[in-house]
Design a protein around this motif. Sequence first.
Motif, PDB file in Angstrom:
ATOM      1  N   ASP A 188      35.076  43.053  38.428  1.00  0.00           N
ATOM      2  CA  ASP A 188      36.093  42.630  37.457  1.00  0.00           C
ATOM      3  C   ASP A 188      37.391  43.400  37.681  1.00  0.00           C
ATOM      4  O   ASP A 188      38.484  42.829  37.613  1.00  0.00           O
ATOM      5  CB  ASP A 188      35.606  42.867  36.025  1.00  0.00           C
ATOM      6  CG  ASP A 188      34.414  42.020  35.637  1.00  0.00           C
ATOM      7  OD1 ASP A 188      34.379  40.835  36.006  1.00  0.00           O
ATOM      8  OD2 ASP A 188      33.508  42.542  34.960  1.00  0.00           O
ATOM      9  N   LEU A 189      37.264  44.683  37.948  1.00  0.00           N
ATOM     10  CA  LEU A 189      38.437  45.522  38.188  1.00  0.00           C
ATOM     11  C   LEU A 189      39.264  44.993  39.346  1.00  0.00           C
ATOM     12  O   LEU A 189      40.485  44.799  39.223  1.00  0.00           O
ATOM     13  CB  LEU A 189      37.965  46.964  38.480  1.00  0.00           C
ATOM     14  CG  LEU A 189      38.876  47.883  39.290  1.00  0.00           C
ATOM     15  CD1 LEU A 189      40.187  48.112  38.581  1.00  0.00           C
ATOM     16  CD2 LEU A 189      38.177  49.188  39.586  1.00  0.00           C
ATOM     17  N   VAL A 190      38.623  44.729  40.460  1.00  0.00           N
ATOM     18  CA  VAL A 190      39.342  44.250  41.648  1.00  0.00           C
ATOM     19  C   VAL A 190      39.954  42.873  41.398  1.00  0.00           C
ATOM     20  O   VAL A 190      41.123  42.614  41.712  1.00  0.00           O
ATOM     21  CB  VAL A 190      38.410  44.205  42.872  1.00  0.00           C
ATOM     22  CG1 VAL A 190      39.124  43.586  44.069  1.00  0.00           C
ATOM     23  CG2 VAL A 190      37.911  45.604  43.216  1.00  0.00           C
ATOM     24  N   VAL A 191      39.165  41.996  40.806  1.00  0.00           N
ATOM     25  CA  VAL A 191      39.618  40.619  40.581  1.00  0.00           C
ATOM     26  C   VAL A 191      40.786  40.565  39.595  1.00  0.00           C
ATOM     27  O   VAL A 191      41.765  39.848  39.818  1.00  0.00           O
ATOM     28  CB  VAL A 191      38.442  39.757  40.085  1.00  0.00           C
ATOM     29  CG1 VAL A 191      38.933  38.405  39.597  1.00  0.00           C
ATOM     30  CG2 VAL A 191      37.420  39.573  41.200  1.00  0.00           C
ATOM     31  N   LEU A 192      40.687  41.323  38.509  1.00  0.00           N
ATOM     32  CA  LEU A 192      41.764  41.314  37.520  1.00  0.00           C
ATOM     33  C   LEU A 192      43.017  41.998  38.055  1.00  0.00           C
ATOM     34  O   LEU A 192      44.137  41.575  37.762  1.00  0.00           O
ATOM     35  CB  LEU A 192      41.295  41.964  36.226  1.00  0.00           C
ATOM     36  CG  LEU A 192      40.245  41.167  35.446  1.00  0.00           C
ATOM     37  CD1 LEU A 192      39.721  41.981  34.261  1.00  0.00           C
ATOM     38  CD2 LEU A 192      40.812  39.837  34.956  1.00  0.00           C
ATOM     39  N   ALA A 193      42.842  43.051  38.852  1.00  0.00           N
ATOM     40  CA  ALA A 193      44.002  43.690  39.484  1.00  0.00           C
ATOM     41  C   ALA A 193      44.725  42.696  40.386  1.00  0.00           C
ATOM     42  O   ALA A 193      45.958  42.732  40.515  1.00  0.00           O
ATOM     43  CB  ALA A 193      43.565  44.912  40.291  1.00  0.00           C
ATOM     44  N   PRO A 280      35.960  52.983  49.763  1.00  0.00           N
ATOM     45  CA  PRO A 280      34.798  52.315  50.373  1.00  0.00           C
ATOM     46  C   PRO A 280      33.980  51.461  49.407  1.00  0.00           C
ATOM     47  O   PRO A 280      33.202  50.605  49.850  1.00  0.00           O
ATOM     48  CB  PRO A 280      33.960  53.491  50.914  1.00  0.00           C
ATOM     49  CG  PRO A 280      34.374  54.672  50.098  1.00  0.00           C
ATOM     50  CD  PRO A 280      35.827  54.460  49.783  1.00  0.00           C
ATOM     51  N   GLU A 281      34.138  51.681  48.110  1.00  0.00           N
ATOM     52  CA  GLU A 281      33.383  50.867  47.147  1.00  0.00           C
ATOM     53  C   GLU A 281      34.090  49.564  46.818  1.00  0.00           C
ATOM     54  O   GLU A 281      33.442  48.529  46.633  1.00  0.00           O
ATOM     55  CB  GLU A 281      33.145  51.664  45.864  1.00  0.00           C
ATOM     56  CG  GLU A 281      32.276  50.921  44.859  1.00  0.00           C
ATOM     57  CD  GLU A 281      31.947  51.759  43.648  1.00  0.00           C
ATOM     58  OE1 GLU A 281      31.254  51.237  42.742  1.00  0.00           O
ATOM     59  OE2 GLU A 281      32.359  52.927  43.582  1.00  0.00           O
ATOM     60  N   THR A 282      35.413  49.599  46.725  1.00  0.00           N
ATOM     61  CA  THR A 282      36.146  48.386  46.340  1.00  0.00           C
ATOM     62  C   THR A 282      36.586  47.553  47.545  1.00  0.00           C
ATOM     63  O   THR A 282      36.792  46.345  47.412  1.00  0.00           O
ATOM     64  CB  THR A 282      37.384  48.760  45.503  1.00  0.00           C
ATOM     65  OG1 THR A 282      38.141  49.770  46.180  1.00  0.00           O
ATOM     66  CG2 THR A 282      36.967  49.279  44.134  1.00  0.00           C
TER      67      THR A 282
END
Length: 331
Positions: A188-193, A280-282
Amino acid sequence: MGRVTNFNPLCVLLPLFIVLAATATAQANLFLPRPRIGYYGSACWNVESIVRSVVRSNYFANPANAPGILRMHFHDCFVRGCDGSVLLDGPNSERTAIPNLSLRGFNVIEEAKTQLEIACPRTVSCADILALAARDFVVLTGGPWWAVPLGRLDGRVSLASDVDLPGPTDSVAVQKQRFAAKNLNTQDLVVLAAGHTIGTAGCGVFRNRFFNYNNTGSPDPTINPSFVPQIQAQCPLNGNAAARVALDTGSEGQFDTSYLNNLRFGRGVLESDQVLWTNPETRPIVERLLGLRFPFLLFGSEFARSMYKMSLIEVKTGLDGEIRRVCSAVN
């Protein structure tokens, strides 16, 4: 002899039954889950078309309203939940907090509210209008449509001191913590960013990163060297801190994966965005959204899913809120 009148009990029972049935239906609606799809029903059957019409006219008058309202919805949901508290005006309201001083589009929400008060008085909350408007602006920029659950109530409290939002220099660890606090995961963090695909930012927010990163006297080394002079020209060291720069260079105002691709090539404007590629996680999530790693993720579909989740953060129901008559003030 007195006159005898034929008495039909249905004459009394039928109206009574109708009243009781209507009352029971209204009471039953109180116990149905909210927010939910189609919440307003016949009480305001044209709520979405009214909001959509206002959004369209304001988008074509000023396309900058699209990222403005999307950002406003995000800022609203991350402070006291999606309750329209960011819309309240006042000397110490959320609107006066530094991260919110550059918010724009309040007039759009008020215009929609004015029209809805004519069509459906005291029925539709300002929080719901903001959620619908954010969706409709995204659609106009080429983004996905999603069903917006409705039935939020408007909050009565808005304090600048409560505003603690994700920042432009946050690490992935800090961003994850902030999103997890709102029941949003790393995807969600990556997508919303990536909603920054239609966004802009003021030069004062990120300029040091391109001139004097962490007091090193040099730009952030994670920035593509060819990108540095481009941003420096748009945001001179002593220039206007309020001047705005597109966060998706080369595709401003268009909802697409260009923003994510820019991160891949070191062309992220905000540090908090660029770290989504270097971490490395995102990074694998970004790669999946770009179709570079299996299993692929469809950006539009995932953005819609995450927006749906975000719009349900800490919603007000029951005695927790109200339906404001004017979005900028409590009743």
